[in-house]
Design a protein around this motif. Structure first.
Motif, PDB file in Angstrom:
ATOM      1  N   GLU A 175      -0.583  -0.952   1.963  1.00 39.04           N
ATOM      2  CA  GLU A 175      -0.517  -2.352   1.777  1.00 39.04           C
ATOM      3  C   GLU A 175      -1.947  -2.959   1.149  1.00 39.04           C
ATOM      4  O   GLU A 175      -1.960  -3.632   0.221  1.00 39.04           O
ATOM      5  N   ILE A 176      -2.804  -2.014   1.620  1.00 35.05           N
ATOM      6  CA  ILE A 176      -4.097  -2.688   1.281  1.00 35.05           C
ATOM      7  C   ILE A 176      -4.277  -1.829  -0.345  1.00 35.05           C
ATOM      8  O   ILE A 176      -4.885  -2.732  -1.126  1.00 35.05           O
ATOM      9  N   HIS A 177      -3.907  -0.903  -0.585  1.00 35.30           N
ATOM     10  CA  HIS A 177      -3.969  -0.491  -2.056  1.00 35.30           C
ATOM     11  C   HIS A 177      -3.170  -1.008  -2.717  1.00 35.30           C
ATOM     12  O   HIS A 177      -3.548  -1.657  -4.052  1.00 35.30           O
ATOM     13  N   ASP A 178      -2.100  -1.854  -2.589  1.00 34.97           N
ATOM     14  CA  ASP A 178      -1.218  -2.334  -3.359  1.00 34.97           C
ATOM     15  C   ASP A 178      -1.511  -3.920  -3.496  1.00 34.97           C
ATOM     16  O   ASP A 178      -1.413  -4.390  -4.464  1.00 34.97           O
ATOM     17  N   THR A 179      -2.417  -4.344  -2.488  1.00 32.84           N
ATOM     18  CA  THR A 179      -2.977  -5.621  -2.737  1.00 32.84           C
ATOM     19  C   THR A 179      -4.044  -5.925  -3.662  1.00 32.84           C
ATOM     20  O   THR A 179      -4.221  -6.402  -4.748  1.00 32.84           O
ATOM     21  N   VAL A 180      -4.853  -4.620  -3.547  1.00 29.95           N
ATOM     22  CA  VAL A 180      -5.847  -4.481  -4.537  1.00 29.95           C
ATOM     23  C   VAL A 180      -5.257  -4.322  -5.959  1.00 29.95           C
ATOM     24  O   VAL A 180      -5.924  -5.018  -7.066  1.00 29.95           O
ATOM     25  N   LEU A 181      -4.344  -3.572  -6.218  1.00 33.44           N
ATOM     26  CA  LEU A 181      -3.640  -3.177  -7.406  1.00 33.44           C
ATOM     27  C   LEU A 181      -2.782  -4.501  -7.924  1.00 33.44           C
ATOM     28  O   LEU A 181      -2.979  -4.820  -9.295  1.00 33.44           O
ATOM     29  N   ILE A 182      -2.266  -5.228  -7.010  1.00 37.15           N
ATOM     30  CA  ILE A 182      -1.598  -6.648  -7.589  1.00 37.15           C
ATOM     31  C   ILE A 182      -2.813  -7.603  -7.880  1.00 37.15           C
ATOM     32  O   ILE A 182      -2.676  -8.149  -9.209  1.00 37.15           O
ATOM     33  N   ALA A 183      -3.910  -7.455  -7.249  1.00 37.63           N
ATOM     34  CA  ALA A 183      -4.885  -8.641  -7.641  1.00 37.63           C
ATOM     35  C   ALA A 183      -5.433  -8.006  -8.974  1.00 37.63           C
ATOM     36  O   ALA A 183      -5.745  -8.893  -9.966  1.00 37.63           O
ATOM     37  N   ALA A 184      -5.768  -6.886  -9.125  1.00 36.51           N
ATOM     38  CA  ALA A 184      -6.188  -6.340 -10.361  1.00 36.51           C
ATOM     39  C   ALA A 184      -5.300  -6.394 -11.694  1.00 36.51           C
ATOM     40  O   ALA A 184      -5.827  -6.868 -12.396  1.00 36.51           O
ATOM     41  N   ALA A 185      -4.337  -6.295 -11.360  1.00 36.60           N
ATOM     42  CA  ALA A 185      -3.222  -6.483 -12.379  1.00 36.60           C
ATOM     43  C   ALA A 185      -3.109  -8.004 -12.743  1.00 36.60           C
ATOM     44  O   ALA A 185      -3.035  -8.088 -14.012  1.00 36.60           O
ATOM     45  N   GLU A 224       7.128  -3.071 -16.198  1.00 37.58           N
ATOM     46  CA  GLU A 224       7.543  -1.974 -15.253  1.00 37.58           C
ATOM     47  C   GLU A 224       6.571  -2.063 -14.161  1.00 37.58           C
ATOM     48  O   GLU A 224       6.703  -1.992 -12.947  1.00 37.58           O
ATOM     49  N   LEU A 225       5.222  -2.252 -14.427  1.00 38.43           N
ATOM     50  CA  LEU A 225       4.182  -2.439 -13.337  1.00 38.43           C
ATOM     51  C   LEU A 225       4.432  -3.695 -12.422  1.00 38.43           C
ATOM     52  O   LEU A 225       4.403  -3.544 -11.443  1.00 38.43           O
ATOM     53  N   ALA A 226       4.722  -4.812 -13.177  1.00 39.42           N
ATOM     54  CA  ALA A 226       4.962  -5.841 -12.469  1.00 39.42           C
ATOM     55  C   ALA A 226       6.181  -5.581 -11.454  1.00 39.42           C
ATOM     56  O   ALA A 226       6.138  -5.912 -10.292  1.00 39.42           O
ATOM     57  N   GLU A 227       7.286  -5.135 -11.932  1.00 43.74           N
ATOM     58  CA  GLU A 227       8.294  -4.705 -11.566  1.00 43.74           C
ATOM     59  C   GLU A 227       8.026  -3.853 -10.081  1.00 43.74           C
ATOM     60  O   GLU A 227       8.413  -4.227  -8.954  1.00 43.74           O
ATOM     61  N   THR A 228       7.442  -3.074 -10.405  1.00 46.05           N
ATOM     62  CA  THR A 228       6.993  -1.980  -9.269  1.00 46.05           C
ATOM     63  C   THR A 228       6.070  -2.493  -8.070  1.00 46.05           C
ATOM     64  O   THR A 228       6.518  -2.354  -7.056  1.00 46.05           O
ATOM     65  N   LEU A 229       5.174  -3.361  -8.507  1.00 44.60           N
ATOM     66  CA  LEU A 229       4.201  -3.889  -7.491  1.00 44.60           C
ATOM     67  C   LEU A 229       4.897  -5.029  -6.857  1.00 44.60           C
ATOM     68  O   LEU A 229       4.633  -5.268  -5.577  1.00 44.60           O
ATOM     69  N   LEU A 230       5.854  -5.861  -7.425  1.00 41.65           N
ATOM     70  CA  LEU A 230       6.262  -7.091  -6.873  1.00 41.65           C
ATOM     71  C   LEU A 230       7.699  -7.089  -6.379  1.00 41.65           C
ATOM     72  O   LEU A 230       8.212  -7.897  -5.253  1.00 41.65           O
ATOM     73  N   ARG A 231       8.397  -6.141  -6.794  1.00 40.15           N
ATOM     74  CA  ARG A 231       9.986  -5.967  -6.550  1.00 40.15           C
ATOM     75  C   ARG A 231      10.523  -4.929  -5.827  1.00 40.15           C
ATOM     76  O   ARG A 231      11.532  -4.851  -5.200  1.00 40.15           O
ATOM     77  N   ASN A 232      10.020  -3.683  -6.018  1.00 35.40           N
ATOM     78  CA  ASN A 232      10.359  -2.578  -5.438  1.00 35.40           C
ATOM     79  C   ASN A 232      10.193  -2.630  -4.055  1.00 35.40           C
ATOM     80  O   ASN A 232       9.487  -3.284  -3.462  1.00 35.40           O
ATOM     81  N   PRO A 233      11.296  -1.785  -3.424  1.00 30.63           N
ATOM     82  CA  PRO A 233      10.919  -1.768  -1.656  1.00 30.63           C
ATOM     83  C   PRO A 233       9.725  -1.479  -1.310  1.00 30.63           C
ATOM     84  O   PRO A 233       8.761  -0.570  -1.885  1.00 30.63           O
ATOM     85  N   HIS A 234       9.177  -2.205  -0.191  1.00 29.82           N
ATOM     86  CA  HIS A 234       7.842  -2.181   0.163  1.00 29.82           C
ATOM     87  C   HIS A 234       7.874  -2.623   1.761  1.00 29.82           C
ATOM     88  O   HIS A 234       8.901  -3.491   2.042  1.00 29.82           O
ATOM     89  N   SER A 235       6.616  -2.321   2.323  1.00 34.64           N
ATOM     90  CA  SER A 235       6.703  -2.883   3.658  1.00 34.64           C
ATOM     91  C   SER A 235       6.229  -4.484   3.691  1.00 34.64           C
ATOM     92  O   SER A 235       6.546  -5.196   4.392  1.00 34.64           O
ATOM     93  N   MET A 236       5.887  -4.842   2.602  1.00 44.68           N
ATOM     94  CA  MET A 236       5.509  -6.281   2.457  1.00 44.68           C
ATOM     95  C   MET A 236       6.639  -6.901   1.794  1.00 44.68           C
ATOM     96  O   MET A 236       7.122  -6.237   0.673  1.00 44.68           O
TER      97      MET A 236
END
Length: 183
Positions: free
Chosen positions: A132-142, A30-42
């Protein structure tokens, strides 16, 4: 060779670990789905590229190979663009904002404390939003966690590059949640 007894019918890599222990696999998927596939500006491709970049820095063959295919399948230029970024992000033909976000992701891979105000300011000046900065940090950490999870348990990593194309198609068509069930 896996360090734990994974059933042969389970998927290779991280999805197999999700299937092995679905009570932890479901929230991770679910975390991967949210970070990588949910609607986003990136774009999905850009977020997958960040995951690919961190996985390359971590030398995580399974995660790198899988996310390289997922990201490449979503870019018009295909995997060729992903490979250019992996070889030299600074000269790759990607937007300046994405280059700055990759620098942040690379800093996170080294240490959360390596993310400096200068890196964040550079990303903002290139047009990155706080989300975008928040989610980049979270994607990298995840992905540091996912890489260590997969590699730390010695999950099966296919040698055949075509296996990663199939896994990418599964993710592109059904998302990360289906990694827990395998279908």
């Amino acid at each position: 060779m896996p360090h734990i007894a994974i059933q042969p019918e389970m998927a290779p890599g991280t999805p197999g670990l999700f299937q092995y222990r679905p009570e932890t696999g479901r929230p991770l998927a679910e975390l991967a789905e949210t970070l990588l596939r949910n609607p986003h500006s990136m774009s999905r491709a850009d977020r997958e590229l960040i995951a690919t970049y961190v996985s390359a820095l971590n030398e995580s063959k399974f995660c790198y190979s899988t996310h390289r295919e997922v990201s490449g399948a979503q870019y018009d230029e295909g995997r060729l663009l992903v490979d250019k970024v992996m070889n030299d992000p600074d000269s790759a033909p990607i937007p300046e904002k994405l280059k700055k976000l990759l620098k942040i992701a690379g800093a996170v891979q080294r240490s959360g404390n390596a993310v400096t105000e200068e890196l964040v300011t550079d990303a903002r000046n290139a047009g990155a939003t706080d989300v975008e900065i928040h989610d980049t940090v979270l994607i990298a950490a995840a992905f540091c966690m996912f890489n260590r999870y997969c590699d730390g348990l010695g999950a099966y990593t296919p040698e055949d590059p075509e296996a990663y194309v199939g896994m990418a198609e599964m993710i592109l068509n059904g998302g990360y949640r289906m990694c827990v069930t395998g279908h």
